[in-house]
Design a protein around this motif. Sequence first.
Motif, PDB file in Angstrom:
ATOM      1  N   ARG A   1       0.819  -1.203   0.000  1.00 14.97           N
ATOM      2  CA  ARG A   1       0.000   0.000   0.000  1.00 14.97           C
ATOM      3  C   ARG A   1       0.857   1.260   0.000  1.00 14.97           C
ATOM      4  O   ARG A   1       1.974   1.260   0.539  1.00 14.97           O
ATOM      5  CB  ARG A   1      -0.923  -0.001   1.206  1.00 14.97           C
ATOM      6  CG  ARG A   1      -1.916  -1.156   1.199  1.00 14.97           C
ATOM      7  CD  ARG A   1      -2.706  -1.256   2.487  1.00 14.97           C
ATOM      8  NE  ARG A   1      -3.665  -2.362   2.448  1.00 14.97           N
ATOM      9  CZ  ARG A   1      -3.367  -3.627   2.647  1.00 14.97           C
ATOM     10  NH1 ARG A   1      -2.111  -3.978   2.917  1.00 14.97           N
ATOM     11  NH2 ARG A   1      -4.296  -4.552   2.577  1.00 14.97           N
ATOM     12  N   CYS A   2       0.304   2.317  -0.565  1.00 14.00           N
ATOM     13  CA  CYS A   2       1.059   3.563  -0.662  1.00 14.00           C
ATOM     14  C   CYS A   2       0.130   4.761  -0.546  1.00 14.00           C
ATOM     15  O   CYS A   2      -0.927   4.818  -1.181  1.00 14.00           O
ATOM     16  CB  CYS A   2       1.810   3.617  -1.995  1.00 14.00           C
ATOM     17  SG  CYS A   2       2.658   5.191  -2.293  1.00 14.00           S
ATOM     18  N   LYS A   3       0.567   5.725   0.253  1.00 10.62           N
ATOM     19  CA  LYS A   3      -0.113   7.018   0.319  1.00 10.62           C
ATOM     20  C   LYS A   3       0.878   8.066  -0.163  1.00 10.62           C
ATOM     21  O   LYS A   3       1.904   8.296   0.477  1.00 10.62           O
ATOM     22  CB  LYS A   3      -0.536   7.322   1.755  1.00 10.62           C
ATOM     23  CG  LYS A   3      -1.188   8.683   1.948  1.00 10.62           C
ATOM     24  CD  LYS A   3      -1.582   8.875   3.410  1.00 10.62           C
ATOM     25  CE  LYS A   3      -1.982  10.328   3.700  1.00 10.62           C
ATOM     26  NZ  LYS A   3      -3.071  10.785   2.827  1.00 10.62           N
ATOM     27  N   PRO A   4       0.607   8.702  -1.300  1.00  8.19           N
ATOM     28  CA  PRO A   4       1.554   9.696  -1.826  1.00  8.19           C
ATOM     29  C   PRO A   4       1.535  10.978  -1.004  1.00  8.19           C
ATOM     30  O   PRO A   4       0.660  11.176  -0.165  1.00  8.19           O
ATOM     31  CB  PRO A   4       1.040   9.944  -3.246  1.00  8.19           C
ATOM     32  CG  PRO A   4      -0.432   9.655  -3.161  1.00  8.19           C
ATOM     33  CD  PRO A   4      -0.571   8.553  -2.156  1.00  8.19           C
ATOM     34  N   ILE A   5       2.485  11.838  -1.275  1.00  6.91           N
ATOM     35  CA  ILE A   5       2.516  13.142  -0.633  1.00  6.91           C
ATOM     36  C   ILE A   5       1.274  13.927  -1.061  1.00  6.91           C
ATOM     37  O   ILE A   5       0.923  13.935  -2.263  1.00  6.91           O
ATOM     38  CB  ILE A   5       3.801  13.907  -1.012  1.00  6.91           C
ATOM     39  CG1 ILE A   5       5.019  13.185  -0.414  1.00  6.91           C
ATOM     40  CG2 ILE A   5       3.759  15.355  -0.547  1.00  6.91           C
ATOM     41  CD1 ILE A   5       6.360  13.731  -0.875  1.00  6.91           C
ATOM     42  N   SER A   6       0.620  14.558  -0.105  1.00  6.93           N
ATOM     43  CA  SER A   6      -0.603  15.297  -0.395  1.00  6.93           C
ATOM     44  C   SER A   6      -0.366  16.351  -1.473  1.00  6.93           C
ATOM     45  O   SER A   6       0.594  17.129  -1.412  1.00  6.93           O
ATOM     46  CB  SER A   6      -1.098  15.977   0.887  1.00  6.93           C
ATOM     47  OG  SER A   6      -2.257  16.727   0.633  1.00  6.93           O
ATOM     48  N   GLY A   7      -1.229  16.337  -2.486  1.00  9.77           N
ATOM     49  CA  GLY A   7      -1.101  17.319  -3.563  1.00  9.77           C
ATOM     50  C   GLY A   7      -0.339  16.821  -4.775  1.00  9.77           C
ATOM     51  O   GLY A   7      -0.401  17.424  -5.850  1.00  9.77           O
ATOM     52  N   HIS A   8       0.407  15.722  -4.599  1.00  9.37           N
ATOM     53  CA  HIS A   8       1.135  15.161  -5.732  1.00  9.37           C
ATOM     54  C   HIS A   8       0.174  14.408  -6.641  1.00  9.37           C
ATOM     55  O   HIS A   8      -0.704  13.688  -6.170  1.00  9.37           O
ATOM     56  CB  HIS A   8       2.234  14.215  -5.249  1.00  9.37           C
ATOM     57  CG  HIS A   8       3.444  14.946  -4.755  1.00  9.37           C
ATOM     58  ND1 HIS A   8       4.645  14.296  -4.489  1.00  9.37           N
ATOM     59  CD2 HIS A   8       3.664  16.254  -4.494  1.00  9.37           C
ATOM     60  CE1 HIS A   8       5.529  15.193  -4.097  1.00  9.37           C
ATOM     61  NE2 HIS A   8       4.958  16.382  -4.079  1.00  9.37           N
TER      62      HIS A   8
ATOM     63  N   SER B   1      -5.100   9.668  -3.054  1.00 12.89           N
ATOM     64  CA  SER B   1      -4.308   9.500  -1.842  1.00 12.89           C
ATOM     65  C   SER B   1      -4.010   8.045  -1.511  1.00 12.89           C
ATOM     66  O   SER B   1      -3.557   7.731  -0.408  1.00 12.89           O
ATOM     67  CB  SER B   1      -5.019  10.151  -0.647  1.00 12.89           C
ATOM     68  OG  SER B   1      -6.292   9.586  -0.478  1.00 12.89           O
ATOM     69  N   PHE B   2      -4.223   7.143  -2.471  1.00 13.49           N
ATOM     70  CA  PHE B   2      -4.022   5.735  -2.140  1.00 13.49           C
ATOM     71  C   PHE B   2      -3.754   4.913  -3.398  1.00 13.49           C
ATOM     72  O   PHE B   2      -4.423   5.069  -4.421  1.00 13.49           O
ATOM     73  CB  PHE B   2      -5.267   5.195  -1.426  1.00 13.49           C
ATOM     74  CG  PHE B   2      -5.134   3.775  -0.957  1.00 13.49           C
ATOM     75  CD1 PHE B   2      -5.909   2.771  -1.522  1.00 13.49           C
ATOM     76  CD2 PHE B   2      -4.255   3.441   0.060  1.00 13.49           C
ATOM     77  CE1 PHE B   2      -5.807   1.454  -1.085  1.00 13.49           C
ATOM     78  CE2 PHE B   2      -4.132   2.134   0.501  1.00 13.49           C
ATOM     79  CZ  PHE B   2      -4.922   1.140  -0.068  1.00 13.49           C
TER      80      PHE B   2
ATOM     81  N   SER C   1       6.244   9.618  -5.357  1.00  9.84           N
ATOM     82  CA  SER C   1       5.257  10.535  -5.910  1.00  9.84           C
ATOM     83  C   SER C   1       5.913  11.833  -6.339  1.00  9.84           C
ATOM     84  O   SER C   1       7.041  12.153  -5.942  1.00  9.84           O
ATOM     85  CB  SER C   1       4.128  10.806  -4.907  1.00  9.84           C
ATOM     86  OG  SER C   1       4.546  11.621  -3.830  1.00  9.84           O
ATOM     87  N   SER C   2       5.196  12.559  -7.164  1.00  5.67           N
ATOM     88  CA  SER C   2       5.717  13.807  -7.700  1.00  5.67           C
ATOM     89  C   SER C   2       4.564  14.749  -8.029  1.00  5.67           C
ATOM     90  O   SER C   2       3.450  14.305  -8.310  1.00  5.67           O
ATOM     91  CB  SER C   2       6.525  13.514  -8.971  1.00  5.67           C
ATOM     92  OG  SER C   2       6.891  14.704  -9.622  1.00  5.67           O
ATOM     93  N   LEU C   3       4.879  16.015  -7.995  1.00  2.00           N
ATOM     94  CA  LEU C   3       3.930  17.024  -8.462  1.00  2.00           C
ATOM     95  C   LEU C   3       4.236  17.283  -9.923  1.00  2.00           C
ATOM     96  O   LEU C   3       5.318  17.778 -10.246  1.00  2.00           O
ATOM     97  CB  LEU C   3       4.086  18.309  -7.645  1.00  2.00           C
ATOM     98  CG  LEU C   3       3.196  19.474  -8.080  1.00  2.00           C
ATOM     99  CD1 LEU C   3       1.721  19.111  -7.907  1.00  2.00           C
ATOM    100  CD2 LEU C   3       3.527  20.726  -7.272  1.00  2.00           C
TER     101      LEU C   3
END
Lengths: 116, 110
Positions: free
Chosen positions: A22-29, A73-74, A94-96
Amino acid sequence: DAGVIQSPRHEVTEMGQEVTLRCKPISGHNSLFWYRQTMMRGLELLIYFNNNVPIDDSGMPEDRFSAKMPNASFSTLKIQPSEPRDSAVYFCASSLAFGYSGNTIYFGEGSWLTVV
Amino acid sequence: QQPVQSPQAVILREGEDAVINCSSSKALYSVHWYRQKHGEAPVFLMILLKGGEQKGHEKISASFNEKKQQSSLYLTASQLSYSGTYFCGTAYNAGNMLTFGGGTRLMVKP
Protein backbone atom coordinates in the motif's frame (compact mmCIF):
# COMPACT_ATOMS: atom_id res chain seq x y z
CA ASP A 1 4.88 17.53 5.79
CA ALA A 2 4.48 13.78 5.71
CA GLY A 3 6.39 12.03 3.00
CA VAL A 4 5.28 9.06 0.95
CA ILE A 5 3.90 6.44 3.33
CA GLN A 6 4.15 2.75 2.54
CA SER A 7 2.89 -0.34 4.31
CA PRO A 8 3.80 -2.91 5.30
CA ARG A 9 7.47 -2.10 5.85
CA HIS A 10 8.39 -5.76 5.96
CA GLU A 11 6.49 -8.79 4.72
CA VAL A 12 7.46 -12.44 4.73
CA THR A 13 5.07 -14.71 2.92
CA GLU A 14 4.92 -18.18 1.49
CA MET A 15 5.05 -18.89 -2.20
CA GLY A 16 1.59 -18.82 -3.72
CA GLN A 17 0.14 -16.35 -1.27
CA GLU A 18 -1.31 -13.00 -2.27
CA VAL A 19 0.66 -9.91 -1.30
CA THR A 20 -0.77 -6.39 -1.21
CA LEU A 21 1.49 -3.38 -0.80
CA ARG A 22 0.00 0.00 0.00
CA CYS A 23 1.06 3.56 -0.66
CA LYS A 24 -0.11 7.02 0.32
CA PRO A 25 1.55 9.70 -1.83
CA ILE A 26 2.52 13.14 -0.63
CA SER A 27 -0.60 15.30 -0.40
CA GLY A 28 -1.10 17.32 -3.56
CA HIS A 29 1.14 15.16 -5.73
CA ASN A 30 -0.57 13.91 -8.87
CA SER A 31 2.02 11.46 -10.18
CA LEU A 32 2.68 8.13 -8.50
CA PHE A 33 5.30 5.50 -9.32
CA TRP A 34 5.98 1.96 -8.18
CA TYR A 35 9.61 0.84 -8.39
CA ARG A 36 11.21 -2.48 -7.52
CA GLN A 37 14.82 -2.73 -6.34
CA THR A 38 16.96 -5.87 -6.38
CA MET A 39 20.70 -6.40 -6.36
CA MET A 40 20.61 -7.94 -9.81
CA ARG A 41 18.34 -5.50 -11.62
CA GLY A 42 18.69 -2.28 -9.63
CA LEU A 43 15.79 0.17 -9.53
CA GLU A 44 13.12 -0.76 -12.06
CA LEU A 45 9.98 1.23 -12.80
CA LEU A 46 6.95 -1.03 -12.65
CA ILE A 47 4.07 1.37 -13.27
CA TYR A 48 3.35 5.08 -13.40
CA PHE A 49 0.05 6.82 -12.62
CA ASN A 50 -0.87 10.38 -13.47
CA ASN A 51 -4.04 11.82 -11.92
CA ASN A 52 -4.99 8.30 -10.78
CA VAL A 53 -4.80 6.91 -14.33
CA PRO A 54 -2.17 4.29 -15.25
CA ILE A 55 0.02 5.85 -17.93
CA ASP A 56 2.68 3.21 -18.43
CA ASP A 57 2.65 -0.30 -17.02
CA SER A 58 5.21 -1.76 -19.39
CA GLY A 59 7.49 -2.50 -16.47
CA MET A 60 5.03 -4.79 -14.72
CA PRO A 61 6.73 -8.20 -14.88
CA GLU A 62 3.74 -10.37 -15.67
CA ASP A 63 0.04 -10.89 -15.09
CA ARG A 64 0.67 -11.84 -11.48
CA PHE A 65 1.28 -8.17 -10.78
CA SER A 66 -1.47 -5.57 -10.72
CA ALA A 67 -1.70 -2.01 -9.45
CA LYS A 68 -4.57 0.30 -8.73
CA MET A 69 -5.04 3.90 -7.72
CA PRO A 70 -8.68 4.36 -6.70
CA ASN A 71 -8.14 7.93 -5.54
CA ALA A 72 -5.46 10.60 -5.28
CA SER A 73 -4.31 9.50 -1.84
CA PHE A 74 -4.02 5.74 -2.14
CA SER A 75 -2.48 3.10 -4.36
CA THR A 76 -1.94 -0.65 -4.11
CA LEU A 77 0.43 -3.09 -5.76
CA LYS A 78 -0.76 -6.67 -5.65
CA ILE A 79 1.12 -9.85 -6.42
CA GLN A 80 -0.98 -12.99 -6.83
CA PRO A 81 0.33 -15.64 -6.60
CA SER A 82 3.69 -14.62 -5.17
CA GLU A 83 6.94 -16.40 -6.09
CA PRO A 84 10.40 -16.40 -4.47
CA ARG A 85 11.80 -14.34 -7.38
CA ASP A 86 9.43 -11.52 -6.37
CA SER A 87 11.52 -10.95 -3.25
CA ALA A 88 12.70 -7.35 -3.44
CA VAL A 89 12.21 -3.90 -1.99
CA TYR A 90 9.20 -2.21 -3.50
CA PHE A 91 9.29 1.59 -3.46
CA CYS A 92 6.40 3.91 -4.03
CA ALA A 93 7.27 7.44 -5.12
CA SER A 94 5.26 10.54 -5.91
CA SER A 95 5.72 13.81 -7.70
CA LEU A 96 3.93 17.02 -8.46
CA ALA A 97 3.50 17.16 -12.25
CA PHE A 98 6.63 15.13 -12.81
CA GLY A 99 8.92 16.29 -15.58
CA TYR A 100 7.71 19.87 -15.65
CA SER A 101 9.38 22.87 -14.06
CA GLY A 102 12.13 20.71 -12.67
CA ASN A 103 9.90 18.58 -10.48
CA THR A 104 11.39 15.37 -9.21
CA ILE A 105 10.10 12.26 -7.48
CA TYR A 106 10.18 11.50 -3.75
CA PHE A 107 10.45 7.95 -2.47
CA GLY A 108 8.73 6.22 0.40
CA GLU A 109 10.68 4.07 2.85
CA GLY A 110 9.95 0.93 0.87
CA SER A 111 8.26 -2.41 1.51
CA TRP A 112 10.74 -5.26 2.00
CA LEU A 113 9.15 -8.40 0.59
CA THR A 114 10.50 -11.89 1.14
CA VAL A 115 8.73 -14.82 -0.48
CA VAL A 116 9.81 -18.21 0.86
CA GLN B 1 17.44 2.74 -22.00
CA GLN B 2 19.17 2.63 -18.66
CA PRO B 3 21.93 5.24 -18.12
CA VAL B 4 25.41 3.94 -17.36
CA GLN B 5 27.14 5.04 -14.19
CA SER B 6 30.86 4.97 -13.48
CA PRO B 7 32.69 4.00 -11.44
CA GLN B 8 30.66 1.18 -9.90
CA ALA B 9 32.34 1.67 -6.56
CA VAL B 10 34.82 4.03 -4.95
CA ILE B 11 36.53 4.14 -1.58
CA LEU B 12 37.71 7.46 -0.21
CA ARG B 13 39.42 8.79 2.87
CA GLU B 14 37.60 11.55 4.68
CA GLY B 15 38.41 14.86 3.01
CA GLU B 16 39.12 13.44 -0.44
CA ASP B 17 37.16 14.32 -3.58
CA ALA B 18 35.22 12.07 -5.93
CA VAL B 19 33.46 12.31 -9.29
CA ILE B 20 30.60 10.06 -10.35
CA ASN B 21 29.55 9.98 -13.98
CA CYS B 22 26.22 9.19 -15.62
CA SER B 23 26.08 8.64 -19.38
CA SER B 24 23.17 8.17 -21.73
CA SER B 25 22.91 6.85 -25.27
CA LYS B 26 20.03 9.24 -25.93
CA ALA B 27 19.66 13.00 -25.64
CA LEU B 28 18.66 13.93 -22.11
CA TYR B 29 16.03 16.36 -20.87
CA SER B 30 16.85 16.08 -17.20
CA VAL B 31 19.15 14.27 -14.79
CA HIS B 32 18.16 13.61 -11.17
CA TRP B 33 20.72 12.56 -8.55
CA TYR B 34 19.84 10.53 -5.45
CA ARG B 35 21.77 9.03 -2.56
CA GLN B 36 20.63 5.85 -0.86
CA LYS B 37 21.95 4.55 2.43
CA HIS B 38 21.69 0.88 3.23
CA GLY B 39 18.16 -0.10 4.20
CA GLU B 40 16.73 3.31 3.43
CA ALA B 41 14.93 5.04 0.58
CA PRO B 42 16.76 7.00 -2.11
CA VAL B 43 16.97 10.66 -1.10
CA PHE B 44 16.85 13.39 -3.72
CA LEU B 45 20.01 15.49 -4.03
CA MET B 46 19.55 17.68 -7.08
CA ILE B 47 18.12 17.98 -10.57
CA LEU B 48 19.75 19.28 -13.71
CA LEU B 49 17.65 20.39 -16.64
CA LYS B 50 18.56 20.67 -20.29
CA GLY B 51 19.90 24.15 -20.82
CA GLY B 52 20.22 24.69 -17.09
CA GLU B 53 23.19 25.68 -14.99
CA GLN B 54 25.46 23.64 -12.84
CA LYS B 55 23.80 22.95 -9.52
CA GLY B 56 25.29 22.91 -6.06
CA HIS B 57 24.26 21.54 -2.69
CA GLU B 58 26.71 22.14 0.18
CA LYS B 59 29.89 20.40 -0.95
CA ILE B 60 28.08 18.33 -3.54
CA SER B 61 27.62 19.77 -7.00
CA ALA B 62 26.79 18.48 -10.45
CA SER B 63 27.13 19.38 -14.09
CA PHE B 64 25.20 18.45 -17.21
CA ASN B 65 26.94 18.21 -20.58
CA GLU B 66 24.15 18.04 -23.15
CA LYS B 67 26.48 17.40 -26.10
CA LYS B 68 28.09 14.44 -24.40
CA GLN B 69 24.74 13.29 -22.97
CA GLN B 70 26.42 13.03 -19.63
CA SER B 71 26.14 14.32 -16.10
CA SER B 72 28.77 14.30 -13.38
CA LEU B 73 28.33 14.53 -9.62
CA TYR B 74 31.18 16.14 -7.69
CA LEU B 75 31.76 15.34 -4.03
CA THR B 76 34.25 17.72 -2.46
CA ALA B 77 36.07 17.19 0.83
CA SER B 78 34.04 14.04 1.48
CA GLN B 79 32.57 13.36 4.90
CA LEU B 80 31.69 10.06 6.50
CA SER B 81 28.02 10.89 5.98
CA TYR B 82 28.53 10.85 2.21
CA SER B 83 28.81 7.08 2.23
CA GLY B 84 26.03 5.34 0.35
CA THR B 85 24.98 4.43 -3.15
CA TYR B 86 24.50 7.24 -5.63
CA PHE B 87 21.98 6.89 -8.43
CA CYS B 88 21.33 9.03 -11.44
CA GLY B 89 17.86 9.03 -12.93
CA THR B 90 17.37 10.28 -16.46
CA ALA B 91 14.39 11.55 -18.42
CA TYR B 92 14.39 12.06 -22.17
CA ASN B 93 11.55 14.56 -22.40
CA ALA B 94 9.38 16.65 -20.10
CA GLY B 95 6.74 13.99 -19.58
CA ASN B 96 9.10 11.03 -19.43
CA MET B 97 9.51 8.75 -16.44
CA LEU B 98 12.82 8.42 -14.63
CA THR B 99 15.10 5.54 -15.58
CA PHE B 100 17.83 4.86 -13.05
CA GLY B 101 21.43 3.83 -13.54
CA GLY B 102 22.96 0.88 -11.75
CA GLY B 103 24.34 3.02 -8.94
CA THR B 104 27.80 3.93 -7.64
CA ARG B 105 28.68 2.65 -4.20
CA LEU B 106 30.73 5.21 -2.26
CA MET B 107 32.48 4.42 0.98
CA VAL B 108 34.19 7.15 2.97
CA LYS B 109 36.64 5.94 5.61
CA PRO B 110 38.06 7.93 8.55
